[in-house]
Design a protein around this motif. Sequence first.
Motif, PDB file in Angstrom:
ATOM      1  N   UNK A 132      51.222  35.607  41.192  1.00  0.00           N
ATOM      2  CA  UNK A 132      50.508  35.191  42.404  1.00  0.00           C
ATOM      3  C   UNK A 132      49.025  35.136  42.028  1.00  0.00           C
ATOM      4  N   UNK A 133      48.465  33.921  41.979  1.00  0.00           N
ATOM      5  CA  UNK A 133      47.125  33.781  41.410  1.00  0.00           C
ATOM      6  C   UNK A 133      46.032  34.503  42.212  1.00  0.00           C
ATOM      7  N   UNK A 134      46.298  34.804  43.484  1.00  0.00           N
ATOM      8  CA  UNK A 134      45.215  35.481  44.213  1.00  0.00           C
ATOM      9  C   UNK A 134      45.105  36.952  43.832  1.00  0.00           C
ATOM     10  N   UNK A 135      46.098  37.503  43.138  1.00  0.00           N
ATOM     11  CA  UNK A 135      45.920  38.812  42.503  1.00  0.00           C
ATOM     12  C   UNK A 135      45.394  38.549  41.095  1.00  0.00           C
ATOM     13  N   UNK A 136      44.095  38.655  40.932  1.00  0.00           N
ATOM     14  CA  UNK A 136      43.521  38.433  39.596  1.00  0.00           C
ATOM     15  C   UNK A 136      43.574  39.768  38.856  1.00  0.00           C
ATOM     16  N   UNK A 137      44.253  39.790  37.703  1.00  0.00           N
ATOM     17  CA  UNK A 137      44.316  41.036  36.925  1.00  0.00           C
ATOM     18  C   UNK A 137      43.582  40.816  35.605  1.00  0.00           C
ATOM     19  N   UNK A 138      42.583  41.644  35.406  1.00  0.00           N
ATOM     20  CA  UNK A 138      41.678  41.471  34.270  1.00  0.00           C
ATOM     21  C   UNK A 138      41.826  42.657  33.335  1.00  0.00           C
ATOM     22  N   UNK A 139      42.151  42.367  32.071  1.00  0.00           N
ATOM     23  CA  UNK A 139      42.274  43.454  31.089  1.00  0.00           C
ATOM     24  C   UNK A 139      41.378  43.188  29.892  1.00  0.00           C
ATOM     25  N   UNK A 140      40.216  42.589  30.127  1.00  0.00           N
ATOM     26  CA  UNK A 140      39.245  42.336  29.058  1.00  0.00           C
ATOM     27  C   UNK A 140      39.904  41.607  27.905  1.00  0.00           C
ATOM     28  N   UNK A 141      39.709  42.133  26.675  1.00  0.00           N
ATOM     29  CA  UNK A 141      40.298  41.460  25.518  1.00  0.00           C
ATOM     30  C   UNK A 141      41.705  41.995  25.218  1.00  0.00           C
ATOM     31  N   UNK A 252      53.184  50.188  35.821  1.00  0.00           N
ATOM     32  CA  UNK A 252      51.743  50.318  36.133  1.00  0.00           C
ATOM     33  C   UNK A 252      50.968  49.697  34.967  1.00  0.00           C
ATOM     34  N   UNK A 253      50.512  48.474  35.183  1.00  0.00           N
ATOM     35  CA  UNK A 253      49.898  47.683  34.108  1.00  0.00           C
ATOM     36  C   UNK A 253      48.529  48.259  33.717  1.00  0.00           C
ATOM     37  N   UNK A 254      48.123  47.891  32.496  1.00  0.00           N
ATOM     38  CA  UNK A 254      46.757  48.190  32.048  1.00  0.00           C
ATOM     39  C   UNK A 254      45.869  47.055  32.499  1.00  0.00           C
ATOM     40  N   UNK A 255      44.801  47.337  33.188  1.00  0.00           N
ATOM     41  CA  UNK A 255      43.902  46.289  33.668  1.00  0.00           C
ATOM     42  C   UNK A 255      43.473  46.590  35.095  1.00  0.00           C
ATOM     43  N   UNK A 256      42.563  45.778  35.595  1.00  0.00           N
ATOM     44  CA  UNK A 256      42.052  45.968  36.960  1.00  0.00           C
ATOM     45  C   UNK A 256      42.499  44.801  37.817  1.00  0.00           C
ATOM     46  N   UNK A 257      43.046  45.116  38.991  1.00  0.00           N
ATOM     47  CA  UNK A 257      43.483  44.050  39.893  1.00  0.00           C
ATOM     48  C   UNK A 257      42.426  43.811  40.975  1.00  0.00           C
ATOM     49  N   UNK A 258      42.150  42.552  41.209  1.00  0.00           N
ATOM     50  CA  UNK A 258      41.272  42.175  42.322  1.00  0.00           C
ATOM     51  C   UNK A 258      42.106  41.355  43.302  1.00  0.00           C
ATOM     52  N   UNK A 259      42.182  41.809  44.530  1.00  0.00           N
ATOM     53  CA  UNK A 259      42.944  41.063  45.534  1.00  0.00           C
ATOM     54  C   UNK A 259      42.049  39.950  46.080  1.00  0.00           C
ATOM     55  N   UNK A 260      42.108  38.797  45.413  1.00  0.00           N
ATOM     56  CA  UNK A 260      41.235  37.685  45.789  1.00  0.00           C
ATOM     57  C   UNK A 260      41.812  36.867  46.940  1.00  0.00           C
ATOM     58  N   UNK A 261      42.859  37.382  47.574  1.00  0.00           N
ATOM     59  CA  UNK A 261      43.377  36.754  48.792  1.00  0.00           C
ATOM     60  C   UNK A 261      42.540  37.134  49.997  1.00  0.00           C
ATOM     61  N   UNK A 262      41.605  38.061  49.796  1.00  0.00           N
ATOM     62  CA  UNK A 262      40.675  38.379  50.892  1.00  0.00           C
ATOM     63  C   UNK A 262      39.243  38.354  50.374  1.00  0.00           C
ATOM     64  N   UNK A 263      38.303  38.280  51.319  1.00  0.00           N
ATOM     65  CA  UNK A 263      36.908  38.014  50.929  1.00  0.00           C
ATOM     66  C   UNK A 263      36.313  39.120  50.062  1.00  0.00           C
TER      67      UNK A 263
END
Length: 293
Positions: A132-141, A252-263
């Motif tokens: 789901x693309x609005x959950x952006x999960x960022x784990x750097x490199x 429980x994944x490694x990385x940070x999730x941003x819920x971009x479905x809200x402002x």
Amino acid sequence: MPNRLRKVVFPVAGLGTRFLPATKVVAKEMLPVLDRPLIQYAVDEAVDAGADTLVFVTNRYKHAIADYFDKAYELESKLAQSGKNELLAMVQGTLPRHVRCVFVTQPEALGLGHAVLCAKPVVGDEPFGVILPDDLIWNGSGAGALRQMADLSVRENGAGVIAVEEVAREQTDKYGIVDARPLSERAAKINLVVEKPKPEVAPSNLAIVGRYVLPGRIFELLENTKPGAGGEIQLTDAIEALLGERSVLAYRFEGTRFDCGNKLGLVKATLAMALADPALAGPTRAYIADTMG
Ligand code: UTP
């Protein structure tokens, strides 16, 4: 062991009402975090996980996603003529050459489960990923969340894997919540999935977020899933049925999730990416310091 996740489904047929009025004409997945739309982060994560076939489940209004990954002849030839090679490479690099896109229409927004089911003719009977693309999960490199999950699925004989994250107790009624028995530091075997339980009855605070590795069998289970709350066909109901047949793991994944479905989530993602960008980090920090007084 190599992971075998070739196909990834992107359900992007939702209405995006939390970003109205922008989403009257701009698909939510095209909202940018810095200079890249949300869908680009999601596609990069799928490719990182080994995917070569991307299945976008869209509605009849969302042409922008197809346009974005298509060749932009006029723009590309102008950039080439004026020697803007870096920009040209950027425009041409939205999708690696070995990856193909397939677009499927969800005729009516009948829920996430229904959207995933629309991908059945393309995916067939093999394991596949869902992002789901609005959950952006960022784990750097480091490895993207979906790659981590695909690797786990292979290690666990093709088990289904669902991304989870701890949320505050008072938030459980916004998520699917799992009851799971820990197997390792990050993985647990799911016993039960409960859709949006009230905090006082939630079996845990482990919430399902927007990444799944599922077997092709899920399609048959979705076909037999009756519409639930709001008349929508829920993916969690089909996962509940899958639990009776085979192992499904919470991860429980490694990385940070941003819920971009809200402002607020989109603001946080933008700030985090700006702070991670060598050219923007300094001025962004200075701006924050100034504003905070
Ligand atoms: P959301 O619950 O975030 O709904 O869907 P939404 O319509 O995108 O946004 P809001 O809540 O109105 O602001 C979760 C994911 O499931 C997809 C959405 O596109 C999103 O990626 N989805 C949902 C579909 O593809 N079809 C549906 O019928 C419902």
